[in-house]
Design a protein around this motif. Structure first.
Motif: not given
Length: 380
Positions: A193-201
């Motif tokens: 389960i992930g919060d994909v509303s914000r992303k990182t690299v």
């Protein structure tokens, strides 16, 4: 007669020598290559330079968690599917709880039995029929039974897997009937389960460049899915320990290269993780995409710049080869500043419009170089 024989021998010897020479020339002509030194003239000029560190990383959700079980059992039911949005506390999967329910029922029988005994001993102790030690033993047995029942009840509750966060189901959950094993080191992951509303690299930067990276520095990157588009990011975190001493999967990143320094590869290179926040208002980026990142270290306008190829380095320092007005050349020591992919800033040692000689070797084809330098094979 002997003179004729000697002349024939002499002529034959000359033919053999010429033949060997021709053969040697032909072998050299077809098998060897020649390197030629080429030169170009460049001019020191003013311009803008941006120094950056390049690295390759992977797109990750801002927050993600692997869903695994705390008990070992078969999966009885999966309540969600890939790309479903789930809320905190929502049921994700149900495990086969039959054996745990049986254990809980037995524990309840034992708890009820020891509870009755304890109550009876309390009464008997109050009328002097049981000693203090007998009462304490009965109490201990009852409390142990209660603990066993609560543990069995907890195991039953753990057969229902719920979401610890709001987010998206990333990837396909495991199939019904899969045996889920519990454990600390290698538990079975049922789903992510992930919060994909914000992303990182997340990228790896080697130790020669990590000192240049600061929190807040801006960065740009590209992904293969949108090759003609550039995305923006910002450095939010710099790892304090090397990647070799962390548990983060090495598959998430790959090694970095620097546009501001050149160093030979080594098996002992130490890397550190750098995390970037990502701007993706159109939701184009997907988890696990490969990002080619450039972190901007510094920039300067109106800097005196020369091609990086013109800069030479020795044990005593750096220098360039300058061509004077009379055509003569001179090696001039220089002090450098910022460096980009193809240019370097000169802080001292040169002036505007100084002409620099860039020397390099070029491999030429055998036919062109040999015909030009050696001429045709000798005639017999």
């Amino acid at each position: 007669m002997w003179e004729k024989i000697n002349k024939k021998i002499l002529v034959a010897s000359i033919v053999v020598v010429l033949g060997i020479a021709s053969g040697f020339w032909y072998y050299s002509y077809t098998q060897q290559s020649k390197t030629a030194t080429n030169q170009e003239i460049a001019t020191a000029s003013r311009g803008k330079i941006i120094s950056s560190v390049a690295a390759t990383g992977t797109i990750k959700p801002i927050d993600a968690v692997d869903i695994s079980a705390q008990v070992t059992a078969l999966i009885k039911e999966i309540k969600v599917k890939e790309n479903d949005y789930v809320k905190t506390g929502q049921v994700l999967a149900i495990l086969d709880a039959k054996s745990y329910e049986t254990t809980m029922q037995k524990a309840k029988y034992a708890m009820d039995n020891y509870g009755s005994i304890y109550k009876r001993y309390q009464y008997l102790h109050s009328i002097g029929a049981k000693s203090e030690a007998d009462l304490e033993d009965a109490q201990l047995n009852y409390q142990t039974a209660v603990a066993s029942y609560e543990a069995a009840q907890s195991d039953v509750e753990k057969t229902v897997l719920v979401s610890p966060m709001d987010g998206l189901v990333l990837g396909e959950p495991v199939a019904v009937g899969t045996l889920v094993t519990a454990g600390v080191s290698d538990p079975t992951v049922v789903m992510m389960i992930g919060d994909v509303s914000r992303k990182t690299v997340k990228v790896k930067v080697d130790e020669t460049d990590i000192g240049k990276i600061k929190v807040g520095q801006s960065a740009t990157f590209t992904v293969d899915a949108y090759q003609n588009r550039t995305f923006a990011g910002k450095v939010t975190k710099i790892g304090e320990i090397s990647t070799s001493t962390t548990s983060t999967s090495s598959s998430s990143t790959s090694s970095s290269t620097s546009s501001s320094s050149s160093s030979s590869s080594s098996n002992s290179v130490v890397y550190y993780y750098v995390t970037l926040s990502v701007e993706d208002p159109e939701k184009l980026l997907k988890t696990e995409m490969t990002a080619r990142v450039n972190i901007k270290i510094d920039e300067k306008d109106n800097a005196l710049l020369i091609p990086l190829a013109a800069l030479k380095t020795t044990t005593s320092g750096q220098y360039v080869m300058v061509q004077r007005d009379d055509g003569k050349t001179e090696n001039i020591p220089v002090e450098t500043g910022l460096t980009s992919n193809d240019k370097v800033e000169i802080i001292s040692g040169l002036q505007d419009n100084d002409r620099l000689i860039i020397s390099y070797t070029k491999s030429q084809s055998q036919s062109s170089s040999k015909q030009k330098d050696n001429g045709p094979p000798p005639h017999m």
